[in-house]
Design an enzyme around this catalytic site. Structure first.
Site, mmCIF file in Angstrom:
data_model
loop_
_atom_site.group_PDB
_atom_site.id
_atom_site.type_symbol
_atom_site.label_atom_id
_atom_site.label_comp_id
_atom_site.label_asym_id
_atom_site.label_seq_id
_atom_site.Cartn_x
_atom_site.Cartn_y
_atom_site.Cartn_z
ATOM 1 N N LEU A 124 0.739 -1.591 0.235
ATOM 2 C CA LEU A 124 0.213 0.067 0.016
ATOM 3 C C LEU A 124 0.806 0.723 -0.062
ATOM 4 O O LEU A 124 1.735 1.333 0.612
ATOM 5 C CB LEU A 124 -0.369 -0.322 1.289
ATOM 6 N N GLY A 174 1.255 -5.301 1.636
ATOM 7 C CA GLY A 174 0.136 -5.258 0.010
ATOM 8 C C GLY A 174 0.572 -6.262 -0.936
ATOM 9 O O GLY A 174 -0.234 -6.515 -1.824
ATOM 10 N N ASN A 179 4.303 -7.656 6.367
ATOM 11 C CA ASN A 179 5.448 -7.025 7.814
ATOM 12 C C ASN A 179 4.387 -5.772 7.872
ATOM 13 O O ASN A 179 5.940 -4.542 8.873
ATOM 14 C CB ASN A 179 6.389 -6.838 6.727
ATOM 15 N N GLU A 180 3.155 -5.698 8.478
ATOM 16 C CA GLU A 180 3.109 -4.886 8.822
ATOM 17 C C GLU A 180 2.665 -4.158 9.877
ATOM 18 O O GLU A 180 3.598 -3.344 10.923
ATOM 19 C CB GLU A 180 1.137 -5.229 8.989
#
Ligand code: CO8
Length: 303
Positions: free
Chosen positions: A109, A154, A178-179
């Site tokens: 994202l 994303g 990996n958020e």
């Protein structure tokens, strides 16, 4: 908010559809960015190029949004319209997604769409992210991700939403959700898609630690299905596609739907609540602070 999103897509549609309307069966060239021959239908929008070979029924979509194919609102709008257009063309049975940029499949994202933006903008953006996932996860086409570069967050979601993943065997490339490393949390449908791909325990570890895998590690946990040298990527994708397309469409599609419907239904039934949840979370001062820190880290790393 829904209306704003609808209006945005509606206002983008005429231009994009005219660029994408490469379906002139008379072979007439209708726009400079569209080339039509008897066998191929090529269409290009600013961030997406599609080459559809009618003789094989397979389209290759190349993401071309420098520097890192980040999933911005504009990118997602073009992406969804391109997929929709292929989906509606019954002669298109398979879609290979790859990047035209060196070393990056997609950076996930676009952080700039979530940083310092109004709640309305964040909501509109999130709806577009949901739309990308719904369109791909529910696609009747065989979808293959030909991952020719790093694919975090994303970008990983887009990959695991496909039916099959082939990654270039370059130890510098990374893939994973990996958020948590950014101080944000992968939503339940990211988690579900990952879990459907690699299983519960691997997902729990991967998400908690925000793990990014190199290609060999990704293959080991089943996050990708195959790793190949760079120069074999597209031929391997085409050969794999041929194998999948040898199965009768109806049998493959019903099987796919049976496997994925519960996951799809979960988001469809909670879509608006998921948007509200995202907006409430991402606009928090503490989360904005994390995003600012992460952006600074990206810039410093480059310097
Ligand atoms: N969004 C916006 N800009 C980005 C992004 C991004 N995701 N990634 C990189 N950029 C920018 C960089 O800041 C840099 O900008 P500038 O040129 O102005 O300095 C430019 O792109 C080039 O980046 P790099 O120099 O880092 O390019 P490299 O080729 O060296 O590396 C990578 C490419 C590996 C992709 C690297 O850029 C990277 O790791 N990027 C970060 C990827 C990332 O962590 N993405 C996470 C996005 S969040 C997400 O997808 C899911 C969120 C779910 C939200 C749920 C909340 C409830």
């Amino acid at each position: 908010m829904a209306l704003r999103a609808a209006l945005r897509i509606k206002s983008a549609l005429p231009g994009l559809l005219s660029q994408l309307s490469s379906s002139s069966s008379h072979g007439r060239v209708c726009a400079s960015s569209v080339f039509v021959s008897q066998q191929r239908k090529n269409s290009t929008t600013p961030k997406i190029a599609v080459d559809f070979d009618q003789s094989t029924g397979v389209a290759v979509m190349r993401m071309k949004s420098p520097p890192v194919n980040s999933l911005s609102l504009d990118f997602l709008t073009e992406f969804c319209i391109s997929v929709e257009k292929l989906e509606m063309d019954k002669s298109c049975r398979g879609l290979i997604i790859t990047s035209s940029l060196p070393n990056v499949f997609s950076a996930g994202l676009d952080i700039m769409e979530m940083y310092g933006k109004s709640p309305e903008h964040c909501g509109e953006f999130w709806k577009a992210v949901q739309e990308m996932w719904l369109k791909l996860y529910n696609s009747n086409m065989v979808t293959i991700a030909a991952i020719n570069g790093s694919s975090p967050a994303g970008g990983c979601l887009m990959s695991i939403t496909c039916d099959y993943r082939i990654m270039v065997d370059n130890p510098r490339y990374r893939i994973g959700l990996n958020e948590t490393q950014l101080g944000i949390v992968a939503p339940f449908w990211f988690k579900d898609t990952m879990s459907n791909t690699v299983g519960h325990r691997t997902t729990e570890m991967a998400l908690a630690l925000g793990l990014l895998y190199n290609p060999a590690e990704a293959l080991k946990v089943g996050l990708v299905d195959q790793i190949v040298p760079e120069d074999k990527l597209m031929t391997t994708a085409e050969q794999t596609m041929a194998k999948w397309l040898a199965i009768p469409d109806h049998a493959r599609q019903i099987t796919k739907s049976m496997m994925r419907k519960p996951t799809l239904d979960k988001l469809v039934s909670k879509r608006e609540a998921d948007i509200q949840n995202f907006v409430g979370f991402i606009t928090k001062d503490s989360i904005q602070k994390y995003l600012r820190g992460y952006l600074e880290m990206l810039k410093k790393r480059k310097a």
